[in-house]
Every structure is written in structure tokens, then in C-alpha cells.
Write a protein that holds these residues in place. Structure first.
Motif: not given
Length: 119
Positions: A33-36, A52-53, A98-100
Motif C-alpha cells: 500500500a502507498m501513501g502521500w 491499497n496495493w 510504502a506500507d508493507r
């Protein structure tokens, strides 16, 4: 390990648009998953948007809803932040993260890109 590199920041007038990009490298980067996030001078870092991924679920800070759009590229290892109707209060350094596990705990961070909105 995941490496993140942001690009696309710059100077824009109020009401204008910018698109930020975040290139993620690493064997499993597309599964994260990715964030700003952003941090303005003298303020704490704050959440802006996340995806989300798979790229089919997003969420936004109230301050940017309806103006910003987060998305993933086709290969899922690039994340974009389309920013429209920019305001001077959007001025900040923007960071990609990045959120594993998609838990909201971000494991990796980019170096940041400056966005400046003039009035």
C-alpha cells in the motif's frame, strides 16, 4: 527493501495543478500500500492520501478531498498524486511512503519533493 523516489514538485499559482510521481523499486514494491504525506514549515507531517496495493481503494485527508487524486500506474510500482485547485496552504514538502501490510504503518519513505503554491 523498497526505495522510493518522488518527482513532479515545483512552483505553481493558486488554482493551478501539479502531478507528483513516486517510483518504487524493490522486488515486492508493487504489493505495498502507498501513501502521500506532507510537511509544511513549522508543522508536523500530515497524511494526505493512500491507496491499497491493488489500486482499487483510496482514502484522503478532508483538506484535499475533491481536489487531489491518488492512483497507481499499470505495473503498480508507480504512484501518482494529481493535485488540482491548489491553494497556498498546500505548500509543503510532499513525501511518498510504502506500507508493507496495509496497516497504516509506513515502513519506507522517499526523500520528498517541494510543492510551493503562490497566491
Amino acid at each position: 527493501q523498497v526505495q522510493l523516489v518522488e518527482s513532479g514538485g515545483g512552483l505553481v499559482q493558486a488554482g493551478g495543478s501539479l502531478r507528483l510521481s513516486c517510483a518504487a523499486s524493490g522486488r515486492t514494491a508493487s504489493n505495498y500500500a502507498m501513501g502521500w504525506f506532507r510537511q509544511a514549515p513549522g508543522k508536523e507531517r500530515e497524511f494526505v492520501a493512500a491507496v491499497n496495493w491493488r489500486g482499487d481503494s483510496t482514502n484522503y485527508a478532508d483538506s484535499v478531498k475533491g481536489r487531489f487524486t491518488i492512483s497507481r500506474g499499470g505495473a503498480k510500482n508507480t504512484v501518482y498524486l494529481q493535485m488540482n485547485s491548489l491553494k497556498p496552504e498546500d505548500t509543503a514538502v510532499y513525501y511518498c511512503a510504502a506500507d508493507r501490510y496495509g496497516s497504516g504503518s509506513y515502513n519506507y519513505w522517499g526523500q520528498g519533493t517541494q510543492v510551493t503554491v503562490s497566491s
